[in-house]
Scaffold this motif. Structure first.
Motif: not given
Length: 141
Positions: A3-11, A34-36, A77-83, A106-107
């Motif tokens: 139902q909810s996914v956190l995408l981790a990125t090194d940019l 979500f993205i972090v 991905i909306p701003e409130e879901q960006q970290f 997801i990484i």
């Protein structure tokens, strides 16, 4: 299922394909995404920040927020879901995943030496400490 996914990125530009794949996975499950990005400063910067020299950390954080926003806008991905977090990558990803109650992290993984060749040291650290499922996506050159 998820139902909810956190995408981790090194940019990194070389990880763009991983980010696109990760968003596709979230979309397949119709999951909230979500993205972090975590900035892991060197020990000397952490020491300087502890002494009150926050200017060493703040510029990097602002640059990362700008870059992450550009990427997140592409992925809708909306701003409130960006970290953007500062600290240990493994710890910050897992802490945020708990706070957001995500059921999948997801990484990307693109190391090429030793045990890291199999998974990647960051991905391995997240995998072994996460409270939820972790999906690693391989970087293809």
């Amino acid at each position: 299922m998820y139902q909810s996914v956190l995408l981790a990125t090194d940019l990194m530009a070389s990880s763009h394909d991983i980010v696109l794949q990760a968003k596709q996975v979230a979309d397949v499950f119709q999951a909230k995404c979500f993205i972090v990005h975590v900035i892991e400063p060197p020990a000397s910067t952490i020491y300087a920040a502890a002494l009150g020299f926050a200017e060493f950390v703040d510029p990097a954080t602002e640059d990362a927020k700008t870059t992450l926003k550009t990427l997140a806008d592409e992925l809708t991905i909306p701003e409130e879901q960006q970290f953007v977090k500062v600290g240990s990558i493994r710890n910050e990803i897992n802490k945020l995943a708990l706070e957001l109650k995500v059921d999948l992290i997801i990484i990307g993984s693109h190391s090429k030496t030793g045990f890291s060749h199999i998974l990647g040291s960051t991905a391995n650290g997240v995998l072994h400490t996460a409270h939820c499922d972790v999906l690693t996506l391989r970087h293809h050159q």
